[in-house]
Design a protein around this motif. Structure first.
Motif, PDB file in Angstrom:
ATOM      1  N   VAL A 171       1.213  -1.490   0.283  1.00  0.00           N
ATOM      2  CA  VAL A 171       0.210  -0.076  -0.229  1.00  0.00           C
ATOM      3  C   VAL A 171       0.804   1.122   0.300  1.00  0.00           C
ATOM      4  O   VAL A 171       1.746   1.663   0.391  1.00  0.00           O
ATOM      5  CB  VAL A 171      -0.615  -0.053   1.138  1.00  0.00           C
ATOM      6  N   PRO A 172       0.723   1.999  -1.205  1.00  0.00           N
ATOM      7  CA  PRO A 172       2.129   3.521  -1.029  1.00  0.00           C
ATOM      8  C   PRO A 172       1.526   4.222   0.149  1.00  0.00           C
ATOM      9  O   PRO A 172       0.189   4.469   0.596  1.00  0.00           O
ATOM     10  CB  PRO A 172       1.488   3.873  -2.270  1.00  0.00           C
ATOM     11  N   GLY A 173       2.741   4.807   0.359  1.00  0.00           N
ATOM     12  CA  GLY A 173       2.410   5.675   1.766  1.00  0.00           C
ATOM     13  C   GLY A 173       1.168   6.781   1.076  1.00  0.00           C
ATOM     14  O   GLY A 173       1.370   7.329   0.540  1.00  0.00           O
ATOM     15  N   GLY A 174       0.763   6.837   2.371  1.00  0.00           N
ATOM     16  CA  GLY A 174      -0.601   8.023   1.989  1.00  0.00           C
ATOM     17  C   GLY A 174      -1.379   7.736   3.048  1.00  0.00           C
ATOM     18  O   GLY A 174      -1.123   6.813   4.425  1.00  0.00           O
ATOM     19  N   LEU A 175      -2.862   7.738   3.246  1.00  0.00           N
ATOM     20  CA  LEU A 175      -3.260   8.686   4.501  1.00  0.00           C
ATOM     21  C   LEU A 175      -4.126   6.617   4.044  1.00  0.00           C
ATOM     22  O   LEU A 175      -4.881   6.526   5.172  1.00  0.00           O
ATOM     23  CB  LEU A 175      -5.064   8.929   3.345  1.00  0.00           C
ATOM     24  N   ASP A 176      -3.866   5.846   3.604  1.00  0.00           N
ATOM     25  CA  ASP A 176      -4.425   4.798   3.333  1.00  0.00           C
ATOM     26  C   ASP A 176      -3.109   3.252   3.651  1.00  0.00           C
ATOM     27  O   ASP A 176      -3.765   2.286   3.999  1.00  0.00           O
ATOM     28  CB  ASP A 176      -4.877   4.349   1.554  1.00  0.00           C
ATOM     29  N   SER A 177      -2.163   4.262   3.758  1.00  0.00           N
ATOM     30  CA  SER A 177      -1.354   2.872   4.067  1.00  0.00           C
ATOM     31  C   SER A 177      -1.327   2.723   5.980  1.00  0.00           C
ATOM     32  O   SER A 177      -1.099   3.975   7.136  1.00  0.00           O
ATOM     33  CB  SER A 177       0.279   3.731   4.201  1.00  0.00           C
ATOM     34  N   PRO A 178      -1.145   1.641   6.482  1.00  0.00           N
ATOM     35  CA  PRO A 178      -1.480   1.173   7.673  1.00  0.00           C
ATOM     36  C   PRO A 178      -0.333   2.032   8.945  1.00  0.00           C
ATOM     37  O   PRO A 178      -0.575   1.993  10.054  1.00  0.00           O
ATOM     38  CB  PRO A 178      -1.300  -0.207   8.009  1.00  0.00           C
ATOM     39  N   LEU A 179       0.923   2.122   8.100  1.00  0.00           N
ATOM     40  CA  LEU A 179       1.509   2.831   8.779  1.00  0.00           C
ATOM     41  C   LEU A 179       3.086   4.046   9.505  1.00  0.00           C
ATOM     42  O   LEU A 179       2.550   4.809   9.904  1.00  0.00           O
ATOM     43  CB  LEU A 179       3.411   2.362   7.808  1.00  0.00           C
ATOM     44  N   GLY A 180       1.038   4.758   8.456  1.00  0.00           N
ATOM     45  CA  GLY A 180       0.453   6.168   8.791  1.00  0.00           C
ATOM     46  C   GLY A 180       1.774   7.303   8.323  1.00  0.00           C
ATOM     47  O   GLY A 180       2.345   7.030   7.286  1.00  0.00           O
ATOM     48  N   ALA A 181       1.521   8.085   8.903  1.00  0.00           N
ATOM     49  CA  ALA A 181       2.359   9.462   9.041  1.00  0.00           C
ATOM     50  C   ALA A 181       4.376   9.133   8.905  1.00  0.00           C
ATOM     51  O   ALA A 181       5.114   9.568   8.152  1.00  0.00           O
ATOM     52  CB  ALA A 181       2.962  10.520   9.371  1.00  0.00           C
ATOM     53  N   ARG A 182       4.477   7.934  10.259  1.00  0.00           N
ATOM     54  CA  ARG A 182       6.301   7.525  10.279  1.00  0.00           C
ATOM     55  C   ARG A 182       6.296   6.550  10.500  1.00  0.00           C
ATOM     56  O   ARG A 182       5.704   5.894  10.971  1.00  0.00           O
ATOM     57  CB  ARG A 182       6.926   8.798  10.998  1.00  0.00           C
ATOM     58  N   ALA A 183       7.790   6.033  10.000  1.00  0.00           N
ATOM     59  CA  ALA A 183       7.305   4.691  10.536  1.00  0.00           C
ATOM     60  C   ALA A 183       9.706   4.374  10.756  1.00  0.00           C
ATOM     61  O   ALA A 183      10.381   4.784  10.307  1.00  0.00           O
ATOM     62  CB  ALA A 183       7.707   3.569   9.445  1.00  0.00           C
ATOM     63  N   MET A 184       9.541   3.678  11.328  1.00  0.00           N
ATOM     64  CA  MET A 184      11.083   3.535  12.295  1.00  0.00           C
ATOM     65  C   MET A 184      11.098   2.137  12.043  1.00  0.00           C
ATOM     66  O   MET A 184      10.694   1.364  13.413  1.00  0.00           O
ATOM     67  CB  MET A 184      11.339   4.001  13.508  1.00  0.00           C
ATOM     68  N   ILE A 185      11.883   1.000  11.005  1.00  0.00           N
ATOM     69  CA  ILE A 185      12.261   0.466  10.941  1.00  0.00           C
ATOM     70  C   ILE A 185      13.325  -0.798  11.872  1.00  0.00           C
ATOM     71  O   ILE A 185      14.306  -0.352  12.036  1.00  0.00           O
ATOM     72  CB  ILE A 185      12.741  -0.378  10.012  1.00  0.00           C
ATOM     73  N   LEU A 186      12.663  -1.536  12.603  1.00  0.00           N
ATOM     74  CA  LEU A 186      14.012  -2.002  13.437  1.00  0.00           C
ATOM     75  C   LEU A 186      14.740  -3.659  13.555  1.00  0.00           C
ATOM     76  O   LEU A 186      14.330  -4.284  12.645  1.00  0.00           O
ATOM     77  CB  LEU A 186      13.128  -2.263  14.916  1.00  0.00           C
ATOM     78  N   ALA A 187      15.754  -3.519  13.963  1.00  0.00           N
ATOM     79  CA  ALA A 187      16.851  -4.378  13.865  1.00  0.00           C
ATOM     80  C   ALA A 187      17.403  -5.356  14.704  1.00  0.00           C
ATOM     81  O   ALA A 187      17.249  -4.275  15.783  1.00  0.00           O
ATOM     82  CB  ALA A 187      17.891  -3.806  12.690  1.00  0.00           C
ATOM     83  N   ALA A 188      17.632  -6.401  14.802  1.00  0.00           N
ATOM     84  CA  ALA A 188      18.070  -6.642  15.549  1.00  0.00           C
ATOM     85  C   ALA A 188      18.942  -8.296  14.933  1.00  0.00           C
ATOM     86  O   ALA A 188      18.933  -8.937  14.223  1.00  0.00           O
ATOM     87  CB  ALA A 188      17.240  -7.537  16.405  1.00  0.00           C
ATOM     88  N   ASN A 189      20.359  -8.487  15.700  1.00  0.00           N
ATOM     89  CA  ASN A 189      21.467  -9.025  15.147  1.00  0.00           C
ATOM     90  C   ASN A 189      21.916  -8.435  14.264  1.00  0.00           C
ATOM     91  O   ASN A 189      22.153  -9.538  13.191  1.00  0.00           O
ATOM     92  CB  ASN A 189      21.236 -10.447  15.124  1.00  0.00           C
ATOM     93  N   GLY A 190      21.382  -7.642  13.267  1.00  0.00           N
ATOM     94  CA  GLY A 190      22.186  -7.134  11.931  1.00  0.00           C
ATOM     95  C   GLY A 190      21.089  -6.999  10.889  1.00  0.00           C
ATOM     96  O   GLY A 190      21.126  -7.277   9.866  1.00  0.00           O
ATOM     97  N   GLN A 191      19.732  -8.114  11.588  1.00  0.00           N
ATOM     98  CA  GLN A 191      18.859  -8.067  10.452  1.00  0.00           C
ATOM     99  C   GLN A 191      17.496  -7.422  10.678  1.00  0.00           C
ATOM    100  O   GLN A 191      17.360  -6.946  11.927  1.00  0.00           O
ATOM    101  CB  GLN A 191      18.345  -9.874  10.602  1.00  0.00           C
ATOM    102  N   ASP A 192      17.296  -6.806   9.945  1.00  0.00           N
ATOM    103  CA  ASP A 192      15.731  -6.194   9.697  1.00  0.00           C
ATOM    104  C   ASP A 192      14.675  -6.736  10.486  1.00  0.00           C
ATOM    105  O   ASP A 192      14.311  -8.423  10.092  1.00  0.00           O
ATOM    106  CB  ASP A 192      14.504  -6.351   8.817  1.00  0.00           C
ATOM    107  N   SER A 193      14.545  -6.967  11.657  1.00  0.00           N
ATOM    108  CA  SER A 193      13.777  -7.625  13.140  1.00  0.00           C
ATOM    109  C   SER A 193      11.815  -7.955  12.136  1.00  0.00           C
ATOM    110  O   SER A 193      11.242  -8.648  12.652  1.00  0.00           O
ATOM    111  CB  SER A 193      13.212  -7.024  13.978  1.00  0.00           C
ATOM    112  N   GLY A 194      11.441  -6.855  11.048  1.00  0.00           N
ATOM    113  CA  GLY A 194      10.572  -7.155  10.585  1.00  0.00           C
ATOM    114  C   GLY A 194       9.598  -6.509  11.533  1.00  0.00           C
ATOM    115  O   GLY A 194       7.924  -6.367  10.757  1.00  0.00           O
ATOM    116  N   TYR A 195       9.927  -6.215  12.404  1.00  0.00           N
ATOM    117  CA  TYR A 195       9.366  -5.015  13.769  1.00  0.00           C
ATOM    118  C   TYR A 195       8.757  -3.160  13.151  1.00  0.00           C
ATOM    119  O   TYR A 195       9.931  -2.884  12.756  1.00  0.00           O
ATOM    120  CB  TYR A 195       8.982  -5.005  15.315  1.00  0.00           C
ATOM    121  N   ARG A 196       8.526  -2.432  13.862  1.00  0.00           N
ATOM    122  CA  ARG A 196       8.109  -1.630  13.061  1.00  0.00           C
ATOM    123  C   ARG A 196       8.032  -0.601  14.701  1.00  0.00           C
ATOM    124  O   ARG A 196       6.496  -0.921  15.415  1.00  0.00           O
ATOM    125  CB  ARG A 196       7.588  -0.509  12.314  1.00  0.00           C
TER     126      ARG A 196
END
Length: 239
Positions: A171-196
């Protein structure tokens, strides 16, 4: 060690079935404690509402200068514990650390000097919680939402919403995106954790177990937090 959307182990990741309990045994060290006057107590019944104030009218009003409109919402219908505020906070963690207490639906941005900013959050549903240590790896404004394959397979309502974006089907960034206005992608052990840590246009979900493990804040709050973070901010999630 592979990164999945499953339960975080202490200081790392543990591949545990998403159908199991949200938290494994052991938990984490104590990251900090709120002074008694700022402690989060179990909500009384009926849920308390917040008196209207000029301060919160400004904080949770319309947010100008964004590529998409951020609407005001009626914060008086929220439990006052979930509104942004500065609190006394005793912690050995350095300033800039983000501490999340899922049981209290609270995210603390440690400021040092015995203070922190507390934000109300929505957290993972039963079976999707996690705990451990991560760091902010990527920061994005109005990000595209690219759901993982497991989510598409699990939820038949997801696939019809997807279109091609620069990062894949989503879903492209914008009002329909479930991530809203900002996102911080979290990493653990040097890899994308899948969580934001991300925004939402659904303030009624703050203070609830609602997500697939991501930590959500109202858009006004996630913009405020985003402006204080950098890539590498340490993130601690309590068991």
């Amino acid at each position: 060690m592979s990164v999945t959307r499953r339960v975080f182990g202490i200081m790392g990741l543990a591949g545990v079935s998403a159908g199991l309990s949200a938290c494994n045994g052991g938990g984490l060290p104590v990251f900090g404690s709120v002074a008694p006057e700022a402690s989060a107590a179990p909500p009384p019944a009926p849920r308390p509402h917040t008196p209207r104030s000029a301060r919160y009218d400004a904080i949770y009003g319309e947010f100008p200068g964004e590529p998409f409109p951020i609407a005001a919402f009626d914060y008086t219908q929220m439990d006052p514990r979930h509104l942004r505020r500065s609190v006394a906070y005793s912690s050995h963690e350095p300033a800039g650390t983000i501490v999340i207490e899922p049981a209290d639906y609270a995210l603390y941005y440690v400021e040092g000097g015995g203070r922190a900013t507390r934000y109300g959050v929505g957290v993972g549903k039963e079976g999707f919680g996690w705990n451990g240590e991560a760091k902010v790896a990527v920061r994005r404004s109005w990000p595209d939402w690219i759901p993982p394959r497991e989510m598409i397979e699990r939820d038949p309502t997801v696939a019809p919403r997807l279109t091609q974006t620069a990062r894949g089907m989503g879903v492209p960034g914008g009002l329909d995106s479930p991530l809203g206005a900002r996102a911080m992608i979290l990493a653990a052990n040097g890899q994308d954790s899948g969580y934001r840590i991300h925004g939402t246009t659904e303030p009624d979900t703050i203070g609830t177990n609602v997500s697939s493990g991501c930590i959500r804040l109202v858009n006004q709050d996630v913009i405020h937090l985003y402006g204080r973070t950098v890539q590498s901010n340490r993130v601690l999630v309590a068991a």
